[in-house]
Design a protein around this motif. Sequence first.
Motif, short mmCIF file in Angstrom:
data_model
loop_
_atom_site.label_atom_id
_atom_site.label_comp_id
_atom_site.label_asym_id
_atom_site.label_seq_id
_atom_site.Cartn_x
_atom_site.Cartn_y
_atom_site.Cartn_z
N ASP A 31 28.37 20.00 -39.66
CA ASP A 31 28.11 19.49 -41.01
C ASP A 31 29.44 19.15 -41.68
O ASP A 31 30.52 19.50 -41.20
CB ASP A 31 27.37 20.57 -41.81
N SER A 35 24.61 18.89 -45.88
CA SER A 35 23.35 19.61 -45.69
C SER A 35 23.00 20.48 -46.89
O SER A 35 21.85 20.89 -47.04
CB SER A 35 23.41 20.47 -44.42
N LYS A 38 20.83 19.33 -51.41
CA LYS A 38 19.61 19.65 -52.16
C LYS A 38 19.78 20.95 -52.96
O LYS A 38 19.28 21.05 -54.08
CB LYS A 38 18.42 19.76 -51.22
N SER A 244 17.92 27.73 -41.58
CA SER A 244 18.11 26.45 -42.28
C SER A 244 17.31 26.38 -43.57
O SER A 244 16.81 25.32 -43.94
CB SER A 244 17.73 25.28 -41.36
N ALA A 247 17.84 23.67 -46.19
CA ALA A 247 17.18 22.37 -46.03
C ALA A 247 15.68 22.47 -46.24
O ALA A 247 15.08 21.59 -46.86
CB ALA A 247 17.47 21.82 -44.63
#
Length: 266
Positions: A31, A35, A38, A244, A247
């Motif tokens: 990354d 990532s 958000k 994760s 995400a």
Amino acid sequence: MLITTAPDGTEVRATDEGQGPAVLILHPGLDDGRSWEKVAARLTARHRVVRLHRRQYRQDLPGPATIPQEAEHVLAVAREIEPPILLVGHSSGAVVALESLVAAPGTFSGAVLYEPPVVIGDPLGGPGGEINVRARQAIAAGRPGRALRIFIRDTVRLPAWVAFLAGVFAAVSPWLRPLVPHQIDDNEALDRLGVRLDAYAGIQAPVLLLGGDRSPAHLGERLDALARVLPRAERVVLHGQGHSAHASAPGEVAAVIERFAATFEG
């Protein structure tokens, strides 16, 4: 964009958004900070959110980088930010966060560490680093997808089908493919760092240890090891989430960060 210079003269870059008490985010492997967009978007209404582009994953800097070198970039950014600063690290970025807390006591008001793969016994790369060796051989053969598949299956310990799909994606993605060698650099850097639990026992800042109940079991074991040595540790489990959640559940992750930040922002 926040741009400054580390003590060794290398340029440090970070995305800088929002206003208020600062949250400094150190992204995971594979990354460049994107990532966490958000999560950052949910924090900027009340916080200044700075997302470091970690030195290990910079295509424009010579590498590979050591974890202490990465910590120097973290501290260079911190010097440009008015306290209080909440440090947030994810995966290998959370190990960099731990080393930053050790290197500069008092710089950060607290830290959120999302499943740092700290070494607590055998190397992440396996005995003799054999996992990393196989991944390097795949990269040398022009097969970054296979290298990533080896890493995800044998180091991260995700199911083989997940590793296979990630490898396929890496093989065809012009964005992800160049990051794969850096991920192996990252893994080797963590192994060179070795077991550092005694050093982490001296961290006096409050630390929230974040994990998902669907993550590989070894990541929970590493959080347990940290919880036993950190003087001011708190555990939070993200139910139904894995490695994760930034995400898949950015609102939930942002809410955890905001609640923890409120405890020392006054």
